[in-house]
Write an enzyme that holds these catalytic residues in place. Sequence first.
Site, PDB file in Angstrom:
ATOM      1  N   TYR A  70      81.279  70.677  55.288  1.00 53.68           N
ATOM      2  CA  TYR A  70      79.853  70.940  55.087  1.00 53.68           C
ATOM      3  C   TYR A  70      79.123  69.668  54.669  1.00 53.68           C
ATOM      4  O   TYR A  70      78.055  69.343  55.202  1.00 53.68           O
ATOM      5  CB  TYR A  70      79.691  72.029  54.024  1.00 53.68           C
ATOM      6  CG  TYR A  70      78.279  72.513  53.844  1.00 53.68           C
ATOM      7  CD1 TYR A  70      77.682  73.341  54.793  1.00 53.68           C
ATOM      8  CD2 TYR A  70      77.543  72.167  52.721  1.00 53.68           C
ATOM      9  CE1 TYR A  70      76.385  73.806  54.627  1.00 53.68           C
ATOM     10  CE2 TYR A  70      76.250  72.627  52.540  1.00 53.68           C
ATOM     11  CZ  TYR A  70      75.673  73.438  53.496  1.00 53.68           C
ATOM     12  OH  TYR A  70      74.390  73.890  53.323  1.00 53.68           O
ATOM     13  N   SER A 102      70.625  69.349  52.726  1.00 52.80           N
ATOM     14  CA  SER A 102      71.227  69.936  51.551  1.00 52.80           C
ATOM     15  C   SER A 102      71.395  68.850  50.499  1.00 52.80           C
ATOM     16  O   SER A 102      71.332  67.653  50.814  1.00 52.80           O
ATOM     17  CB  SER A 102      72.602  70.515  51.909  1.00 52.80           C
ATOM     18  OG  SER A 102      73.367  70.829  50.762  1.00 52.80           O
TER      19      SER A 102
END
Length: 230
Positions: free
Chosen positions: A132, A119
């Site tokens: 995250y 990501s």
Amino acid sequence: VLFRSITFMNKSVLILGGTGDIGQAIATKFVEDRVLAVGQRSCDLNDRNSIERFLDINGPWDIIIHCAGYNNPKQLEFDDIAQVEKNIRINVTGFLPIVQKNIDYWKTVNSGKLVIIGSLYSVFGRQGRLAYSASKHALLGITRTLSIELAKYNVAVNSVSPGYIMTKMTTKNNSEDVIRQLENNIPLKRLGQPEEVANLVYYLAKQADTYLTGQNIVIDGGYSAGGFQQ
């Protein structure tokens, strides 16, 4: 976490998270080449017993694609540490036993591919994204380390880090106003599509021989190049 286990050009492929928006797009890309979907359809990466049961009846694989993901945005001040740990297990530690058990097979055939979906938060931070971001940072370290450890078995290990992609997770965790602001800051002026990520993953997975390993490839419409600067 649902997954897809498929055969492709006489190669076995495991797609963890194979029914999420990006995982589904990846699976579809392989299916377009007339692969056959087989195997058990669920494995709880948050539960070590589930992982062990899964490994008892599945595998090995020539190609493993890890795109299972969990994201529950919350500032640490208000978060439950159990949720942080769940995030780390699903996004990071849950897939490692699967890779570990598969190494003997890769050694035997002297080839393999491991593609990890990272990501922008593999390199960035963001308010409310501690768990995250920490998990995605960890995946980047795993990519680089495993690329070194598995190179002697001719296994290529790379990560693909999408920017803002139009998925259910994106619309769940960002308001319409935030999405419009993100689009304005992306040079291509739009969120990416899952199929665009799938095309890149497919390319990395299908290469018979490659000199590309240990790399993190960002696909974000130019955002991290500085598009967020006005």
